[in-house]
Scaffold this motif. Structure first.
Motif, PDB file in Angstrom:
ATOM      1  N   GLY A   1      10.605  26.085  61.814  1.00 42.75           N
ATOM      2  CA  GLY A   1      11.371  26.928  63.162  1.00 42.75           C
ATOM      3  C   GLY A   1      10.870  26.481  64.645  1.00 42.75           C
ATOM      4  N   ILE A   2       9.959  25.704  64.788  1.00 37.49           N
ATOM      5  CA  ILE A   2       9.516  25.403  66.067  1.00 37.49           C
ATOM      6  C   ILE A   2      10.525  24.384  66.587  1.00 37.49           C
ATOM      7  N   ILE A   3      11.233  23.462  65.599  1.00 38.35           N
ATOM      8  CA  ILE A   3      12.143  22.608  65.883  1.00 38.35           C
ATOM      9  C   ILE A   3      13.293  23.235  66.672  1.00 38.35           C
ATOM     10  N   SER A   4      13.919  24.357  65.968  1.00 35.55           N
ATOM     11  CA  SER A   4      14.909  24.957  66.922  1.00 35.55           C
ATOM     12  C   SER A   4      14.520  26.171  68.083  1.00 35.55           C
ATOM     13  N   MET A   5      13.599  26.661  67.534  1.00 37.24           N
ATOM     14  CA  MET A   5      12.929  27.436  68.651  1.00 37.24           C
ATOM     15  C   MET A   5      12.527  26.946  69.939  1.00 37.24           C
ATOM     16  N   GLN A   6      12.242  25.663  69.925  1.00 35.29           N
ATOM     17  CA  GLN A   6      11.807  24.820  71.229  1.00 35.29           C
ATOM     18  C   GLN A   6      12.724  23.693  71.250  1.00 35.29           C
ATOM     19  N   ASN A   7      13.742  23.482  70.772  1.00 38.26           N
ATOM     20  CA  ASN A   7      14.716  22.559  70.941  1.00 38.26           C
ATOM     21  C   ASN A   7      14.158  21.099  70.734  1.00 38.26           C
ATOM     22  N   ARG A   8      13.196  20.841  69.892  1.00 43.27           N
ATOM     23  CA  ARG A   8      12.490  19.657  69.529  1.00 43.27           C
ATOM     24  C   ARG A   8      13.396  18.649  69.056  1.00 43.27           C
ATOM     25  N   PRO A   9      13.354  17.664  69.479  1.00 41.11           N
ATOM     26  CA  PRO A   9      14.439  16.550  69.113  1.00 41.11           C
ATOM     27  C   PRO A   9      14.324  15.878  67.747  1.00 41.11           C
ATOM     28  N   PHE A  10      13.860  16.673  66.872  1.00 41.60           N
ATOM     29  CA  PHE A  10      13.465  16.158  65.504  1.00 41.60           C
ATOM     30  C   PHE A  10      14.664  16.667  64.514  1.00 41.60           C
TER      31      PHE A  10
END
Length: 171
Positions: free
Chosen positions: A8-17
């Protein structure tokens, strides 16, 4: 604050992965690119999340350095053998400066009025947060990967950040 295994942290923080496998791989690669075997690393909590303990331990064991964990709100059952120390709060003197380490940002900390720096994670800030603190004369720094281009940040870099009048931390 790395959050290995947290989809969830990928979308929550807009991480580029693209996915957690890519995120885990790149975060471990970035970490090991700057942290060497004998370096001491202060991890300011939330090293992993939503992972079975054996998988979390396997990923953590791939991280270089002598790890000291300052517990975050998602650090529940960490393997003591993977860390030199696990604590809630720590103060250290490094490179001639006093640092207060905690997962959470604090409004006040030991020796704040004597030039100490508080390092924290938890809030998933971006670089602008650290720049604003500096502009406001607040020596508090989010050392999480979201605020530091997905790399760990060294004490030297943090000191240079606060001493550099241009404002940007050179990573």
């Amino acid at each position: 604050m790395i959050y290995l295994g947290h989809r969830g942290i990928i979308s929550m923080q807009n991480r580029p992965f693209e996915n957690i496998q890519e995120m885990n791989q790149i975060l471990i690669q970035n970490y090991n690119a700057v942290v060497h075997k004998n370096d001491t690393v202060y991890i300011l909590g939330d090293i992993s999340h939503h992972l079975p303990m054996d998988r979390a331990n396997e990923l953590i064991s791939r991280l270089n350095g002598k790890k000291i964990l300052i517990k975050g709100n998602h650090d529940k059952k960490d393997d003591l053998e993977l860390f030199e120390e696990i604590c809630d709060f720590k103060t250290v003197s490094l490179n001639g400066l006093y640092f207060a380490l905690m997962h959470y940002p604090m409004l006040s900390w030991p020796k704040k009025n004597s030039g100490s720096i508080q390092l924290h994670g938890h809030i998933h800030a971006h670089e602008e947060y650290n720049l604003q603190n500096k502009a406001d004369g607040i020596r508090r720094y989010d050392a999480g990967v979201d605020a530091n281009n997905y790399y760990p940040v060294s004490v030297k870099q943090i000191i240079e950040f606060f001493e550099n009048n241009e404002g940007k931390c050179k990573l």
